[in-house]
Design a protein around this motif. Structure first.
Motif, short mmCIF file in Angstrom:
data_model
loop_
_atom_site.label_atom_id
_atom_site.label_comp_id
_atom_site.label_asym_id
_atom_site.label_seq_id
_atom_site.Cartn_x
_atom_site.Cartn_y
_atom_site.Cartn_z
N LEU A 123 25.94 32.53 32.28
CA LEU A 123 24.70 32.59 33.03
C LEU A 123 24.83 33.57 34.19
N TYR A 124 25.96 33.53 34.88
CA TYR A 124 26.18 34.42 36.03
C TYR A 124 26.20 35.88 35.61
N ASP A 126 25.05 37.26 32.86
CA ASP A 126 23.85 37.72 32.15
C ASP A 126 22.63 37.80 33.06
N SER A 127 22.74 37.26 34.27
CA SER A 127 21.61 37.25 35.19
C SER A 127 21.75 38.36 36.22
N ARG A 128 20.78 39.26 36.26
CA ARG A 128 20.80 40.34 37.23
C ARG A 128 20.58 39.81 38.65
N LYS A 129 19.75 38.76 38.76
CA LYS A 129 19.45 38.22 40.08
C LYS A 129 20.67 37.54 40.71
N LEU A 130 21.41 36.78 39.92
CA LEU A 130 22.57 36.06 40.46
C LEU A 130 23.65 37.02 40.92
#
Length: 238
Positions: A123-124, A126-130
């Motif tokens: 999740l970390y 793959d997430s641009r925001k995180l």
């Protein structure tokens, strides 16, 4: 949102390993400062009599020295002076509390970041925001470590001066005829020196880790650089 899956591999990489070091360093930073207690002592003698006693002023975090009054043995007067009415000079609570509070917040953030790294690795990454949020926070924390540690280092210098031998000249009653004051000792502030060292160490750790956090962002992802490195771009649909 993906479920929690324990993956310790990020701890073997610089991103996770340095985060563990930051977590440990933050503990030493707030513990060495927030847990300090000390005292300064002066010896008072009277020319009119054989009275020769040591009076003490206890101080500690958050270093509001202007609230630390002197205490005579058995709480009595020495040389006809009520020493409870006399205090140390200075209030350095703002710098000390800012440093300790910030270190505690960093400690909590490191725990949250480590849980994200080892429990939600995919999740970390793959997430641009995180990843971008983590990078921005890393830069801000690096700067705040510099600010808070510098302020605390300056305050510590002033605390040493305010509790050292200069207090004999600062106390008006010590300049009264018939009263003689002599500086005896002050508690070692070695742990406070260590807190300053750990403050700058934290700044170095966070500044160095900024590069590894940046590598996780979309600005440094392999997909953005594959073409420039000789890779073949994915085919487009017809």
């Amino acid at each position: 949102m993906s479920s929690f899956q324990l993956n310790l591999n990020p701890l073997k990489e610089p991103l996770g390993f340095i985060k563990v070091l930051e977590w440990i360093a933050s503990i030493f930073a707030f513990a060495t400062c927030g847990g300090f207690k000390g005292k300064t002592e002066i010896q008072v003698s009277c020319t009119a009599g054989p009275e020769n006693k040591t009076i003490t002023a206890a101080f500690g975090y958050p270093f509001r020295l202007n609230e630390a009054s002197f205490q005579a043995p058995q709480g009595g007067n020495v040389c006809g002076v009520d020493w409870k009415n006399y205090v140390l000079i200075g209030d350095y609570s703002s710098s000390a509390q800012f440093y300790v509070t910030f270190a505690v917040f960093v400690f909590l953030y490191c725990i949250a970041a480590l849980l994200l790294y080892v429990g939600y690795t995919n999740l970390y990454r793959d997430s641009r925001k995180l990843t971008m949020t983590d990078f921005v926070i890393t830069i801000v924390v690096t700067f705040l470590w510099l600010v808070s540690t510098s302020a605390w280092a300056k305050a510590l210098t002033d605390i040493k001066a305010a509790t050292g031998s200069s207090i004999v000249q600062e106390l008006k009653t010590c300049n009264v005829q018939g009263v003689m004051c002599q500086f005896v000792s002050v508690t070692s502030m070695g742990s406070l020196n260590v807190s300053v060292i750990f403050g700058f160490l934290n700044m170095i750790l966070w500044g160095g880790n900024a590069w590894f956090v940046y590598k996780e962002t979309s600005f440094h992802s392999p997909s953005n650089t594959s073409t420039s490195q000789g890779g073949i771009p994915p085919p487009t649909g017809i």
